[in-house]
Structures are given as C-alpha cells and as structure tokens.
Design a protein around this motif. Structure first.
Motif: not given
Ligand code: KG4
Ligand code: ZN
Length: 358
Positions: A9-24
């Motif tokens: 959105s501005c001056d940072e270029t960010g990329a991440a891989v995130v994870e969550k289990e369903e219903n947690k």
C-alpha cells in the motif's frame, strides 16, 4: 487454510504465507518477507508516490519468491530457475488462496500488489481475497503462537498509522462500527511532520520515541488536542502548529531541547489516544482493547495505555502486535484474510486508494 498474502500500500513490499486450522483462531506465520524503499524516501524527506511505486515493481517478485520458498524451509538459491519452479509447485499444491491489500494507500503502489495478486490468482486458479489495509493492522495482534491472545468481542480497535487514526467497535469478525477518527492529520503524520520541523529523518516516529526516552524531567508541555471533547474524534494539525511556533521562538535548538520537544510531542499525541480509547471502551462496554498500525510500536503508548486502562477500567486486556508486525507487512494482511475468507472474482478486485471504514 494456507494463504499467500501481499501488501504494497505504501513504501513496504510485503509477502507472507500464513496458516490457520479451520474453526481455530491461532494464526501461524510460515514466512514473512519484506522489502522497503525507506532509504530512498529519507533522501527526499518524505514519500514521493511515483518513487514508491517504481520500487514496488522492483521488489514484488523477489519478495513473493522469498516468502514462498521460506514457507517450505528453503532460501533463495543460486539457481533462479529452480527457485521459480519450486515456487510454482508451492503455489499449485500448497497455497489455498491469495490475499492482497486493495486500499487505502498510494494508487501506484497498490496497483503493483493488486495486479500481481490478480495475475497469480488467474494463472493458478486460486480464490482472491481483497483486504482493507487498516483492518489488517488490528489483526496483526493475532499473529504467532507465542504472542497469540484470543480476541474477545466486543472489542475497541484503535488504528494509528501514518495516514489514519480511527476508533472502531467490533462486535464480531464481520461487524464493526466506526466511532471516531481524526479530523485532519493522523497520529503518525503528526509524529513525522513534527520530526521534520526538528530536522529528524523520515519517518520520525521511531526517532521521537527513542529521544523521548532520554528525558528524565521537563516542564515543557504541548496541548493534547480534543483531550476533553465529548466525541471520540482526534485532531493533530493544531499540535504541529503549536510545536512550529515554539521551535521558531528558540534561539538555538540543542540536542537536549530537541529531546524535550520529542517528549512533549509524544505525550500530547499519546495522552489523547489513550483517553479516547478508554472513553470508547467504557461507553460501549468493550471486553478487550486492540491497537494496531505503525504508531502502535510506540513504547510510551504501550506502557501508559496498559497502566491507564488498569487504573480506569480494571482488568480489560490491552493487545499490541509484536513490534515487527506493527508496521506494514504481509503477515497482517494474511491474518485478516484467514478470518474473512470470502473471495471475489478477480475482475471485481481493484485498487482503491481512498478506501475507508465508514
Ligand atoms: O502503519 P504504518 O507502517 O504505515 C501506514 O499504514 O501508514 O505506519 C507508519 C507510521 C509512521 O508515521 C511512523 O512514524 C509511525 O508509524 N511509527 C511510530 C513508531 N514506529 C512507527 N510512531 C511513533 N513511535 C514509534 N515507535
Ligand atoms: Zn499501515
């Protein structure tokens, strides 16, 4: 669910891989890569949008590549071809959706992330989740198992970033009400503009924080704007003018005087942020306070907010993101998306620089 999240959105270029289990509710960050064009903006004393967008173009693919590789325990190697083949495999087989900031922000910067995310979603046939950057700042609080705190509804969200200052009441992940915000400059903008008056480099928030810590005692005080107003609004442009007048009257600004001005500025900004957050919490009987955005990294805000909440309300928990997730990053975008998995057709997703919360 595993998401590749992109932030530009501005001056940072960010990329991440995130994870969550369903219903947690626990969010795990498998990778969080970041490049910044800050050094360039320090030279110009602020962000020139065209420069920021050009840097985003330079960084976006390397940052996404690194995030994908790190998510499976690999680092970029000497063989870009092999890295790219592995990234394609990861995208095909282990990424369930792509999330991207679509606003608010600088149009040129946003377009880089949005169009890249759309292209990846198109080619790899993945759902695309558009994310409001401001709301994602609050969800940075849910990241990482050791820092994880369950969010209890209803909660008051205080967003304090370089461009925005807002108070929200969340009654569920999908329902919030805007309670108030700044009428002019944002809190981060006030730190940055006042820092500029003092000759500090951009962005001045972290430096003001550091300098204020060196002050043991001072009588210098600036007015905390709208501190006692009946609403939940903020205004910081008057503070900038007050500090400017004060600086103009000084014959010489030595380091100690600059530090005192930093202390008084920080106190004036933080006092009203805390007072209005407590007012909102009491008025709406909220169970938690959640703070997000770059200014949430401020050490004085963290310390005094917790103390004052205890004094005025009692045991209401106050949550701040880990400092590395306070400022712009991909993991926060992913965290928000894990709780708001509704995707849109890629042609419906467009960059919206003026996207807001009301
Ligand atoms: O959320 P963010 O990274 O970018 C926007 O979405 O705007 O926030 C950047 C803002 C800048 O104004 C910067 O001066 C401020 O956050 N900031 C701080 C601190 N760290 C960053 N302000 C006060 N104290 C800090 N420690
Ligand atoms: Zn931000």
């Amino acid at each position: 669910m595993r998401i590749l999240a992109i932030e530009t959105s501005c001056d940072e270029t960010g990329a991440a891989v995130v994870e969550k289990e369903e219903n947690k509710s626990e969010v795990f960050v498998l990778s969080n890569s970041l490049a910044t064009s800050l050094a360039l903006h320090k030279k110009t004393g602020g962000i020139i949008p065209e420069n920021a967008a050009r840097e985003q173009i330079k960084y976006i693919l390397p940052v996404i590549t690194e995030a994908l590789l790190l998510s499976v325990g690999q680092k970029p190697s000497d063989s870009p071809k092999e890295d790219q083949e592995l990234c394609r495999e990861i995208l095909r087989n282990s990424i369930n959706a792509i999330a991207v900031t679509y606003g608010p922000g600088l149009i040129g910067s946003l377009l880089v992330g949005v169009e890249t995310a759309k292209t990846l979603a198109y080619v790899f046939n993945k759902p695309l989740i558009p994310v409001n950057h401001l709301l994602a700042h609050l969800y940075a609080n849910i990241i990482d198992s050791d820092a994880y705190q369950p969010i209890i509804f209803p909660f008051i969200g205080l967003i304090v970033s370089g461009g925005h200052t807002d108070l929200l009441l969340f009654t569920s992940h999908d329902t919030f009400q805007w309670l108030g915000g700044t009428r002019d400059d944002a809190a981060g903008e006030a730190f940055d503009k006042i820092g500029r008056l003092l000759g500090l480099s951009y962005p001045a928030g972290p430096e003001i924080d550091k300098r204020a810590k060196k002050v043991v005692k001072t009588d210098l005080m600036f007015k905390s704007p709208l501190l006692h107003s009946d609403d939940l609004d903020f205004s910081f442009s008057g503070l900038k003018t007050e500090v400017m007048r004060f600086v103009q009257k000084q014959e010489k600004l030595n380091e100690e005087r600059i530090n005192e001005i930093c202390f008084a500025t920080q106190k004036a900004i933080v006092d009203v942020l805390i007072t209005k957050t407590i007012k909102a919490t009491l008025e709406y009987n909220a169970k938690t306070i959640v703070v997000g955005g770059g200014v949430s990294a401020n050490s004085y805000l963290r310390e005094v907010m917790v103390k004052k909440v205890k004094e005025k309300i009692g045991d209401t928990p106050v949550s701040f993101p880990l400092p590395k997730y306070s400022t712009d990053n991909g993991a926060a975008i992913g965290a928000y998306a894990l709780f708001h998995t509704e995707s849109l057709d890629i042609f419906q997703v467009t960059a919206q620089p003026e996207l807001y919360l009301t």
